[in-house]
Design a protein around this motif. Sequence first.
Motif, PDB file in Angstrom:
ATOM      1  N   ARG A   1       0.900  -1.039   0.016  1.00 20.61           N
ATOM      2  CA  ARG A   1       0.191  -0.234  -0.298  1.00 20.61           C
ATOM      3  C   ARG A   1       0.758   1.068  -0.176  1.00 20.61           C
ATOM      4  N   THR A   2       2.115   1.581   0.488  1.00 20.52           N
ATOM      5  CA  THR A   2       2.568   2.628   0.780  1.00 20.52           C
ATOM      6  C   THR A   2       4.586   1.622   1.377  1.00 20.52           C
ATOM      7  N   LEU A   3       5.135   3.041   0.746  1.00 22.00           N
ATOM      8  CA  LEU A   3       6.613   2.693   1.206  1.00 22.00           C
ATOM      9  C   LEU A   3       6.706   1.759   2.434  1.00 22.00           C
ATOM     10  N   LEU A   4       6.057   2.326   3.584  1.00 22.70           N
ATOM     11  CA  LEU A   4       6.130   2.358   4.961  1.00 22.70           C
ATOM     12  C   LEU A   4       5.443   0.900   5.226  1.00 22.70           C
TER      13      LEU A   4
ATOM     14  N   GLU B   1      -3.146   5.830   9.569  1.00 27.80           N
ATOM     15  CA  GLU B   1      -4.359   4.636  10.657  1.00 27.80           C
ATOM     16  C   GLU B   1      -3.152   3.089   9.470  1.00 27.80           C
ATOM     17  N   TYR B   2      -3.152   2.830  10.133  1.00 23.51           N
ATOM     18  CA  TYR B   2      -2.301   1.112   9.650  1.00 23.51           C
ATOM     19  C   TYR B   2      -2.869   0.324  10.195  1.00 23.51           C
ATOM     20  N   THR B   3      -3.310  -0.833   9.446  1.00 22.86           N
ATOM     21  CA  THR B   3      -3.981  -2.270   9.736  1.00 22.86           C
ATOM     22  C   THR B   3      -3.239  -2.967   9.178  1.00 22.86           C
ATOM     23  N   VAL B   4      -2.641  -4.353  10.580  1.00 18.30           N
ATOM     24  CA  VAL B   4      -1.811  -5.339   9.954  1.00 18.30           C
ATOM     25  C   VAL B   4      -2.771  -6.630   9.913  1.00 18.30           C
TER      26      VAL B   4
ATOM     27  N   ILE C   1      -5.944  13.831   3.845  1.00 16.39           N
ATOM     28  CA  ILE C   1      -5.625  15.059   3.955  1.00 16.39           C
ATOM     29  C   ILE C   1      -4.257  14.074   2.592  1.00 16.39           C
ATOM     30  N   PHE C   2      -3.782  13.706   3.029  1.00 15.70           N
ATOM     31  CA  PHE C   2      -2.847  13.153   1.376  1.00 15.70           C
ATOM     32  C   PHE C   2      -2.379  12.092   1.286  1.00 15.70           C
ATOM     33  N   HIS C   3      -2.411  11.621   0.495  1.00 16.48           N
ATOM     34  CA  HIS C   3      -1.925  10.451  -0.140  1.00 16.48           C
ATOM     35  C   HIS C   3      -0.340  10.184   1.074  1.00 16.48           C
ATOM     36  N   GLY C   4       0.271   8.942   1.405  1.00  9.80           N
ATOM     37  CA  GLY C   4       1.579   8.061   0.511  1.00  9.80           C
ATOM     38  C   GLY C   4       1.602   7.639   0.253  1.00  9.80           C
ATOM     39  N   THR C   5       1.378   7.887  -1.142  1.00  8.53           N
ATOM     40  CA  THR C   5       2.004   6.875  -2.387  1.00  8.53           C
ATOM     41  C   THR C   5       1.813   7.694  -3.334  1.00  8.53           C
TER      42      THR C   5
ATOM     43  N   CYS D   1      -4.625   0.940   4.924  1.00  9.78           N
ATOM     44  CA  CYS D   1      -4.180   1.816   5.572  1.00  9.78           C
ATOM     45  C   CYS D   1      -4.786   3.034   4.929  1.00  9.78           C
ATOM     46  N   ARG D   2      -5.100   4.299   6.277  1.00  8.02           N
ATOM     47  CA  ARG D   2      -6.117   4.757   5.896  1.00  8.02           C
ATOM     48  C   ARG D   2      -5.166   6.697   6.218  1.00  8.02           C
ATOM     49  N   MET D   3      -5.942   7.092   4.790  1.00  7.82           N
ATOM     50  CA  MET D   3      -5.322   8.630   5.218  1.00  7.82           C
ATOM     51  C   MET D   3      -6.085  10.193   5.262  1.00  7.82           C
TER      52      MET D   3
END
Length: 361
Positions: free
Chosen positions: A171-174, A292-295, A268-272, A264-266
């Motif tokens: 989903r993102t680099l994180l 928020e991140y759900t694993v 305002i800004f996309h993390g990708t 992941c939930r954002m």
Amino acid sequence: MAEPIQRDYLGADAVAGTELVAWRGRATGMVDTGRRGVLVGETKAEAMREMVGDGEMPDIGLGGRRSDYAFMSLCKEAYIVPRDPVEAVPADKLPRPVIFHDGRLVQRPTPLAALLAVAWFPVGFLLACVRIATGALIPMPWLRRAFGALGVRVAAERRGPRGVLFASCHRTLLDAIFLSVALGRPVATITYSVSRLSELLSPIRTVRLTRDRATDAATIRGLLDDGDLAICPEGTTCREPYLLRFSALFAELTDDIVPVATECRMSIFHGTTARGCKAMDPFYFFMNPFPEYTVTFLDKLPAELTCGGGGGKSSHDVANHVQKLIASTLSYECTNLTRKDKYRALAGNDGIVAVNTAKAK
């Protein structure tokens, strides 16, 4: 931006609209007041005359306001479209897959949303710096609580075992970092490309791959011998609710595979990003007020569903099975889009003509 959508997804033969001023290839937001200006009222009617030619009348004209009467009067039939909300066309009914993966704003940039984003930006950037510094300095077992105190929620469904290969959606680099936070211990990860800045600030070990299959396989086996390893077999991030095609390389290297569904939930800004600076992705993710991140750790693959261990499955079968498990958990769709397919679509290449959007069961 509007013309390719109209042509590719709605089958339009010609498109006319209010043009924006561009400077060095980037839109400024200012309207071009040149030959046509703002297409409203008589100027919209004149633009339609230029497209269809003198003496020709389009069959149907659709408008939504009184100013549209001018061009609607030139059509054989005219209808006012009501402002009542309509249901969006489902993804499987579109002639081509829609990939919208550019820009940083999560919400539609209405005047109020744009104002709030601009006002929050300096506060969000300082907050992101604090969060990133926290991730780099705080020991991993304490990081989940530290993030929680800073407004970053990490939800973990179950816990993963040790000494396995974690195969996660991307989903993102994180992804690998939050997987480690959920486990409470650092897990190494591999990547094809990572900026020096991201590598320096990362709280976990990152290892670059060379894109040479034999060399990369030896690298991954060495990392597995040292302990856990997290990989994202999709190879690229995706914002849409589906998964890109998984690489089958990981299935050939070990039978100890644990699928991981990350979400992941954002606000305002996309993390990708697809075309922007990838090094800024973590900053944009952490700039959200309450990211928020759900694993979710799924069951380890049984021996009969692996390449070895008596299963005898092909690496592609294992990769497809892992992808379906993750897609089912997230209620996503599995596609046959690869990393290259995605970027061809983003570039407007017509080579992509179909996508398998069958729901994962």
